[in-house]
Scaffold this motif. Structure first.
Motif, short mmCIF file in Angstrom:
data_model
loop_
_atom_site.label_atom_id
_atom_site.label_comp_id
_atom_site.label_asym_id
_atom_site.label_seq_id
_atom_site.Cartn_x
_atom_site.Cartn_y
_atom_site.Cartn_z
N MET A 196 0.85 -1.19 0.00
CA MET A 196 0.00 0.00 0.00
C MET A 196 0.88 1.24 0.00
N SER A 197 0.33 2.36 -0.45
CA SER A 197 1.10 3.60 -0.45
C SER A 197 0.39 4.63 0.42
N SER A 198 1.11 5.15 1.39
CA SER A 198 0.56 6.19 2.25
C SER A 198 0.65 7.54 1.55
N ALA A 199 -0.08 8.52 2.07
CA ALA A 199 -0.01 9.87 1.51
C ALA A 199 1.41 10.42 1.61
N ARG A 200 2.10 10.09 2.69
CA ARG A 200 3.47 10.57 2.88
C ARG A 200 4.40 9.96 1.83
N GLU A 201 4.24 8.65 1.58
CA GLU A 201 5.09 7.99 0.59
C GLU A 201 4.82 8.54 -0.81
N ARG A 202 3.54 8.81 -1.13
CA ARG A 202 3.21 9.34 -2.45
C ARG A 202 3.76 10.75 -2.63
N ALA A 203 3.68 11.57 -1.57
CA ALA A 203 4.24 12.91 -1.65
C ALA A 203 5.75 12.87 -1.85
N LYS A 204 6.40 11.93 -1.17
CA LYS A 204 7.85 11.78 -1.32
C LYS A 204 8.20 11.35 -2.74
N ALA A 205 7.39 10.45 -3.31
CA ALA A 205 7.63 10.00 -4.68
C ALA A 205 7.44 11.14 -5.67
N ALA A 230 16.26 6.08 -12.34
CA ALA A 230 15.64 7.17 -11.57
C ALA A 230 14.45 7.74 -12.31
N GLU A 231 14.57 7.88 -13.64
CA GLU A 231 13.46 8.40 -14.44
C GLU A 231 12.29 7.43 -14.47
N ALA A 232 12.60 6.11 -14.50
CA ALA A 232 11.53 5.10 -14.53
C ALA A 232 10.72 5.10 -13.23
N PHE A 233 11.41 5.36 -12.11
CA PHE A 233 10.73 5.34 -10.81
C PHE A 233 10.25 6.73 -10.37
N ALA A 234 10.52 7.75 -11.17
CA ALA A 234 10.17 9.11 -10.78
C ALA A 234 8.67 9.24 -10.55
N GLY A 235 8.30 9.73 -9.38
CA GLY A 235 6.90 9.96 -9.07
C GLY A 235 6.11 8.71 -8.74
N LYS A 236 6.78 7.55 -8.64
CA LYS A 236 6.07 6.29 -8.39
C LYS A 236 6.39 5.74 -7.02
N THR A 237 5.37 5.18 -6.37
CA THR A 237 5.56 4.47 -5.11
C THR A 237 5.78 2.99 -5.41
N ASP A 288 2.74 1.57 -6.99
CA ASP A 288 2.64 1.90 -8.41
C ASP A 288 3.48 0.92 -9.24
N TRP A 289 4.68 0.65 -8.76
CA TRP A 289 5.58 -0.25 -9.49
C TRP A 289 5.01 -1.66 -9.58
N VAL A 290 4.46 -2.17 -8.45
CA VAL A 290 3.86 -3.50 -8.46
C VAL A 290 2.63 -3.52 -9.37
N GLY A 291 1.83 -2.45 -9.33
CA GLY A 291 0.68 -2.35 -10.24
C GLY A 291 1.11 -2.42 -11.69
N ASP A 292 2.24 -1.78 -12.04
CA ASP A 292 2.76 -1.86 -13.41
C ASP A 292 3.15 -3.28 -13.78
N GLN A 293 3.76 -4.01 -12.83
CA GLN A 293 4.15 -5.40 -13.09
C GLN A 293 2.92 -6.27 -13.38
N ILE A 294 1.86 -6.07 -12.60
CA ILE A 294 0.62 -6.83 -12.81
C ILE A 294 0.03 -6.49 -14.17
N ARG A 295 -0.02 -5.20 -14.49
CA ARG A 295 -0.59 -4.75 -15.76
C ARG A 295 0.19 -5.33 -16.96
N GLU A 296 1.52 -5.32 -16.87
CA GLU A 296 2.34 -5.83 -17.97
C GLU A 296 2.12 -7.33 -18.18
#
Length: 203
Positions: free
Chosen positions: A108-117, A144-151, A154-162
């Motif tokens: 899960m992603s908290s509001a703090r983690e998303r703001a940091k991302a 760094a560009e691939a993970f920019a703005g992602k928690t 988000d990354w695990v969601g991308d793996q599921i989607r792919e």
């Protein structure tokens, strides 16, 4: 390839709790005082069953055949070809079948983690004529560009989607999802509740 994702914080805290319980059980047995000790042991057992169900059991497992979402009291297996959509907010929501939704407990992603991302994804403003920040190698810059703005969610969601998209491109048959109850978690909680009630009422 099988991948398992858990909440690291919850997992570590759960094992800290188990160590705490082990010490307290030893102390309660060594200094047994009758009903108060039995009640304390029953309360510890009940709390431990909840910690197991909420912190140790939940996991998101990516297998070759599909997605397995282990929540506190049930497990849902969704074949890759059956996944229609994946969205991520504070949790990952997987849509499949007839408008059914599987909400994964981890990660899960908290509001703090998303703001940091989001801050991590912001390009720093250059001041002055000369570059003072060290330049990253191309591989690190691409990562760094691939993970920019992602928690992490988000990354695990991308793996599921792919994986779901690859299954559709292979024209795999969309087999139905399977849901099973977590009888170990349910039994553990029920037994400890009965134990606590019995100790309080009859001990």
């Amino acid at each position: 390839m099988k991948q398992t994702f858990r909440s690291k914080t919850a997992f570590v805290l759960a094992w800290v709790w188990l160590a705490f319980v082990a010490l307290n059980v030893w102390d309660l047995i060594a200094r047994y005082t009758g009903k108060p000790s039995l009640v304390a042991l029953a309360v510890l057992a009940l709390l431990t069953s909840l910690v197991y169900a909420i912190a140790l059991r939940p996991a998101t497992v990516l297998t070759e055949e599909g997605l397995l979402g282990r929540n506190p009291f049930r497990s849902t297996f969704v074949p890759w070809a059956a996944i229609d959509d994946v969205s991520v907010s504070h949790a990952i929501a997987v849509r499949y079948g007839d408008e059914q939704v599987l909400r994964l407990w981890t990660p899960m992603s908290s509001a703090r983690e998303r703001a940091k991302a989001q801050r991590r994804g912001t390009v720093p403003e250059r001041r002055g004529r000369f570059q003072t920040e060290p330049t990253l190698p191309k591989a690190e810059q691409a990562a760094a560009e691939a993970f920019a703005g992602k928690t992490h969610a988000d990354w695990v969601g991308d793996q599921i989607r792919e994986r779901a998209e690859k299954a559709r491109l292979r024209d795999e048959a969309a087999a139905p999802a399977r849901m099973t109850w977590s009888y170990d978690s349910i039994a553990f909680v029920v037994v400890t509740v009965v134990l606590l009630v019995g100790v309080v009422a009859f001990a």
